[in-house]
Design a protein around this motif. Structure first.
Motif, short mmCIF file in Angstrom:
data_model
loop_
_atom_site.label_atom_id
_atom_site.label_comp_id
_atom_site.label_asym_id
_atom_site.label_seq_id
_atom_site.Cartn_x
_atom_site.Cartn_y
_atom_site.Cartn_z
N HIS A 92 0.84 -1.20 0.00
CA HIS A 92 0.00 0.00 0.00
C HIS A 92 0.88 1.25 0.00
O HIS A 92 0.63 2.21 -0.72
N ASN A 131 -15.23 6.24 -6.58
CA ASN A 131 -14.62 7.20 -5.63
C ASN A 131 -13.87 8.31 -6.36
O ASN A 131 -13.79 9.44 -5.88
N TYR A 132 -13.31 7.96 -7.52
CA TYR A 132 -12.51 8.95 -8.25
C TYR A 132 -13.36 10.13 -8.70
O TYR A 132 -12.85 11.22 -8.93
N GLY A 190 -1.79 -1.00 -8.73
CA GLY A 190 -0.93 -2.18 -8.85
C GLY A 190 -1.46 -3.08 -9.95
O GLY A 190 -2.64 -3.02 -10.30
N ILE A 211 -4.87 -5.07 -10.04
CA ILE A 211 -6.21 -4.51 -10.20
C ILE A 211 -6.37 -3.79 -11.54
O ILE A 211 -7.16 -2.86 -11.68
N TRP A 214 4.74 -5.44 -8.23
CA TRP A 214 4.60 -5.70 -6.79
C TRP A 214 5.92 -5.59 -6.07
O TRP A 214 6.98 -5.91 -6.62
N LYS A 274 4.47 -12.05 -3.33
CA LYS A 274 3.67 -10.86 -3.02
C LYS A 274 3.30 -10.94 -1.53
O LYS A 274 3.03 -12.02 -1.03
#
Ligand code: MSP
Length: 514
Positions: free
Chosen positions: A23, A236-237, A263, A266, A294, A301
């Motif tokens: 993150h 949300n954007y 990443g 997605i 990653w 990962k």
């Protein structure tokens, strides 16, 4: 205020556990681009936040015997704290449980229903709660009688329930045309090819609602159904720009987004579903989706189930935030996966930060403090070596800008470190200490030139290591608000006679245990 605007986003994170290095990575990368653009006179809006609905969160809250909203409040605040710890310059932090977000999701859903892109049917197939994703039969494998997604490696479960579907299949050709007309919509190119090949194989309609749990945004016309968490999350954007109020200043100024940093796991959601939803809702599409690789821990990962999570806060406490930001952007090749190790981190801090940039600044400041009454010396005996050094920087500005605009972060850093290396070399070769009595005018000119180099390198490194570079620039009386890329073209910006402000040590060398 500048009229050039730039909207950049991170993914919004699942607050299903504490934030980890993966993150932190997405956020740091986005922050670097946001900061660069601000220094390049763009009016920037940088968004991050948390993705709080769906079965994954509901189950995690249940496991912890917490109400899902309270559970999200607690963990979302950890992500918010991380934005400060990472020194992010985000302009907003959105949570999908906020009122402003509900409004915009409901609006999108309504538009998709009105355009007849949504129909009611039944879903029968595999679902991964951990990825919040549907998988086809050929994307599933069986290990010891447990079914996993071949793509993500996460467990899947069988779902059979009434569901609304989005007519993704009918957007296939339009998506392919869009990718074709916008060859840099998906970067890096390897990921673009993956997406194009996937879409060419044919798209199936997408289930966009669930009925078997209750933590989410209900379908406005049928409250038995919850809106699929990815349709909810992607919106949300828009929500952060006060959509659906398309007359709002923020929306008008910043939509469509310039870039969504995500990443690679997605990519499908951002490069296929998101543009299809937007086309169907008749909303302009973002300009770019950049899928980074990653961060691997022990070649894998990071995930809770593997127990190989690296904690960014622990690393920052031990090494420093600029140090982590620099290391991740220099040593991990942005589009690819990268293993991180303490040995490499230590080498990187010592070689690039302490010995190269840090040492250059400390040596020059110490020399000026001792020999020039701590004042910025005057420029009066310019030689071709000085001009050459200055010209190098001025000439490289447009290349550096291009590198950032194509997310070639590693190349960018290589170039800047090279500039810093050359500046160190110039200082050594010109030996200003030998001119103190013999030719003080020449000594002053060399010192002025090297200070200008330090200023320039600091401006160029500022998006990556904001804390140290702001200290250095402050020493030169350049305040944060005046950090500006264009100013590097003026090689006589520093004012002779002004006293250097005090700086403390920039980067401590790390003792290597091995
Ligand atoms: N909630 C969704 C995103 C919705 S965006 C509209 C999600 N959240 S996540 O918390 O699982 O992951 C968020 C981001 O962290 C993704 O971009 C993912 O790639 C990134 N990382 C998670 N683990 C990672 C690594 N080990 N390395 C680098 N980034 C990875 O997906």
């Amino acid at each position: 205020m500048s009229n050039k605007s730039f909207y950049i986003t991170t993914p919004i994170y699942y607050p299903s556990g504490k934030p980890h290095m993966g993150h932190a990575y997405s956020s740091i990368i986005a922050d670097i681009f946001a900061r660069f653009k601000r220094n390049d006179n763009f009016n920037v809006f940088f968004l991050t936040g948390t993705d709080e609905h769906g079965l994954k969160i509901q189950r995690e809250a249940e496991k912890n015997s917490k109400d899902p909203k309270l559970f999200c409040d607690e963990l979302s605040s950890k992500f918010k704290e991380l934005t400060n710890i990472l020194h992010l310059s985000n302009d907003d932090f959105i949570r999908t449980t906020e009122e402003r977000h509900f409004k915009s999701v409901i609006d999108i859903w309504t538009k998709l229903e009105e355009s007849k892109d949504i129909y009611l049917s039944k879903y029968k197939g595999w679902y991964s709660v951990s990825d919040e994703a549907y998988y086809d039969e050929d994307e599933i494998e069986n290990k010891n009688n447990i079914k996993y997604s071949k793509i993500s490696g996460s467990k899947v479960e069988w779902v059979e329930e009434e569901s609304y579907f989005f007519k993704l299949s009918s957007w296939q050709d339009k998506l392919l045309k869009f990718y074709n007309d916008n060859p840099k919509f998906i970067l890096p190119l390897s990921r673009r090819n993956e997406v194009v090949n996937f879409v060419k194989k044919g798209l199936k309609d997408l289930s966009v609602s669930r009925t078997s749990f209750n933590w989410g945004i209900p379908v406005p016309t049928n409250s038995k159904h919850l809106i699929y968490v990815w349709l909810d999350a992607l919106t949300n954007y828009l929500s952060a720009l006060n959509y659906p109020n398309t007359k709002d200043e923020k929306y008008k100024r910043f939509w469509p987004a310039n870039i969504h940093i995500i990443g690679k796991d997605i990519l499908r959601f951002h490069a296929i579903y998101w543009p299809a939803f937007l086309m169907a809702a008749n909303i302009p599409l973002p300009h770019r989706i950049y899928g980074h690789g990653w961060i691997l821990s022990d070649d894998k990962k990071m995930s809770k189930s593997l127990g190989n999570i690296l904690d960014p806060i622990e690393i920052i406490n031990n090494f420093g935030v600029d140090q982590l930001r620099y290391y991740l952007s220099k040593e991990v090749s942005l589009g690819n996966d990268g293993n991180i190790s303490f040995k490499n981190l230590t080498n990187c801090i010592n070689n690039d930060l302490a010995n190269n940039y840090g040492n250059l600044c400390q040596r020059v400041f110490a020399f000026i403090n001792k020999n020039c009454d701590s004042k910025i010396p005057s420029l009066n005996k310019i030689e071709k070596e000085d001009k050459k050094l200055n010209e190098e920087i001025v000439k490289s500005i447009s290349d550096l800008r291009n590198l950032i605009d194509n997310q070639e972060l590693n190349q960018y850093l290589k170039k800047v470190i090279n500039i810093s290396f050359n500046a160190n070399k110039y200082f050594n070769d010109q030996k200003p200490w030998s001119l103190k009595d013999k030719d003080p005018d020449r000594m002053n000119t060399i010192l002025y030139t090297i200070l200008n180099q330090i200023r320039s390198i600091s401006v160029l490194l500022n998006p990556i290591i904001p804390i140290a570079t702001e200290k250095v620039l402050k020493t030169l009386s350049i305040e944060k608000a005046n950090i500006n890329l264009e100013s590097l073209k003026n090689t006589e910006e520093l004012k002779p006679g002004i006293k250097l402000k005090k700086t403390d040590i920039l980067f401590k060398k790390i003792e290597n245990d091995n």
